[in-house]
Enzyme design. Structure first.
Site: not given
Ligand code: UD1
Length: 418
Positions: A22-23, A116, A121, A307, A399
């Site tokens: 999915k990701n 989620c 985030r 995850d 999902r």
């Molecule tokens: C992706 C995955 C999710 C997984 C996560 C971490 C997808 C669709 N989802 O989510 O399943 O749990 O990676 O492995 O691929 N953060 C910030 N600012 C930003 C972006 C992120 O502070 O602009 C922080 C988030 O709040 C979190 C951390 O960075 O604490 C990790 O987030 P991120 O790696 O961005 O996860 P996602 O891409 O949202």
């Protein structure tokens, strides 16, 4: 809201084929916006989140349809740049289209994303990266407006290796003028898969899978056919389900190298993890788990995947001893501890750290899936509990898992949906 009903106490046995990731599929679908011709994707799982991304692409003007197991995306007529609010609220990954839209149309409008419920985030790393590439950004009435007269390659240093931000910046950079370098980039296998997909469109990307990714901008990219990698989180979830039911399960279409954190921890607890070949692994649980203390921290790849943290917690509930889990990726991802306690689990937890007193009997109860992976953890706990567990929030779990009840049942579990 629908439910999963799990009657525990059955050993999982047999062979399971892991579905596509999915990701990996979500950003690759978003990246199809960059192509000048049709994109054919194999291995896209049939999931709610994928349906939302299909709707996002359609709202932007793409034609998207299934032909048997293939997902076809014709992006040629994309002319809209506003991601509808209701889709954005359903799935945070809708944000992935902002980078490609900026690169292709010079504009993107998105809303504060949903998804989620595992912490704040923020999206600052996405916005800062796109701004460095030459986008103007402003927020207005909860909307994020991005605009550019042309993106230019640059160096972006991420203060945290965010998976989504790395992907979004990569996608914008492939159509930018000149070279972009992303420092402290995320290194997840899904990033490598996105890079490989972009290369089949004609892009040049070096270093994907390391913290230093270089993207050479191109004027145009063509269409392609591409197969998505297997879902490592699904593979890990089934592996842990097998282990906690004392079972023996063979996982096919499982890229063994994509779960470096998990196999080591499972072996440490006494599970036999047999690597049959690069794409097949066999999980054989011991007759009984010895008393021990496990300490686990989640971290960005190649660390232990956040995850899989709830599912691993469910597993540790079966292992006698006092265990510690510390969640380091999200600031509020231990809410499932409270639900496990309804099943008789002995866990002390705050927002970041949980102490698990494993090896006590679990009992069926009525519990709620607050997020996708927490829901998977609750299903696993239900498989290892006495009696019937009802998990509210079937839609949340669906999902990320295709035909979960049916596939667990094929391995001998008693799981139905209502
Ligand atoms: C992706 C995955 C999710 C997984 C996560 C971490 C997808 C669709 N989802 O989510 O399943 O749990 O990676 O492995 O691929 N953060 C910030 N600012 C930003 C972006 C992120 O502070 O602009 C922080 C988030 O709040 C979190 C951390 O960075 O604490 C990790 O987030 P991120 O790696 O961005 O996860 P996602 O891409 O949202």
């Amino acid at each position: 809201m629908g439910q999963f009903v799990v009657r525990g106490g059955r050993r999982l046995e047999g062979t399971l084929r892991v579905k596509g990731s999915k990701n990996a599929a979500l950003p690759i679908m978003a990246a199809s916006i960059l192509a000048s011709d049709t994109v054919i994707l194999d291995g896209v799982p049939r999931l709610r989140d994928i349906d939302v991304m299909i709707q996002v692409l359609q709202a932007l003007g793409a034609r998207v349809w299934w032909e048997d197991s293939q997902l076809i995306i014709d992006p040629r007529h994309i002319n809209q740049y506003v991601v509808p609010a209701e889709l954005m609220q359903q799935m945070r990954a809708s944000l992935f289209v902002t980078g490609p839209l900026l690169a292709r149309l010079g504009r993107a409008v998105a809303f504060q994303p949903g998804g989620c419920n595992i912490g704040d985030r923020p999206i600052d790393l996405h916005v800062n990266g796109l701004t460095k590439l030459g986008a103007q950004s402003r927020t207005q009435d909860g909307q994020l407006l991005l605009e550019t007269v042309g993106l230019t390659g640059t160096e972006v240093h991420l203060s945290y290796p965010s998976v989504g931000a790395t992907e979004n910046i990569m996608m914008a950079a492939v159509l930018a003028r000149g070279e972009t370098r992303i420092r402290n980039a995320a290194m997840e296998p899904e990033i490598v898969d996105l890079a490989q997909f972009l290369e089949t469109l004609g892009a040049t990307i070096r270093g994907a899978g390391t913290s230093d990714v270089r993207i050479e901008g191109r004027e145009t990219l063509h269409g392609t056919e591409y197969t998505i990698i297997p879902d490592r989180i699904e593979a890990g979830s089934f592996a842990l389900a097998a282990a906690l039911t004392g079972g023996q399960v063979r996982l096919e279409n499982c890229l063994v190298d994509h779960l470096p954190g998990l196999w080591g921890r499972m072996r440490e607890v006494g599970v036999e993890v047999r690597e049959v070949d690069a794409e097949t692994v066999e999980i054989i649980a011991p007759k009984q788990y010895r008393r021990m203390s496990i300490s686990l921290h989640t971290n960005p790849y190649p660390g232990f995947a956040t995850d899989l943290q709830p599912q691993f917690m469910a597993f540790l509930l079966k292992v006698p001893g006092v265990h510690l889990i510390s969640e380091r990726v999200f600031e509020n991802r231990l809410g499932h501890a409270r639900e496990f306690r309804r099943m008789g689990a002995q866990i002390a937890a705050d927002q970041r750290v949980a102490l698990i007193y494993g090896g006590h009997e679990l009992y069926g109860a009525q519990v709620t899936a607050m997020d996708l992976r927490a829901g998977a953890g609750l299903i696993l706990a239900g498989l290892g509990a006495n009696g019937q567990t009802i998990i509210e929030g079937r839609e949340v779990i669906e999902r990320g898992y295709e035909n979960l009840a049916q596939r667990l049942s094929q391995l001998g579990a008693d799981v139905t949906t209502l």
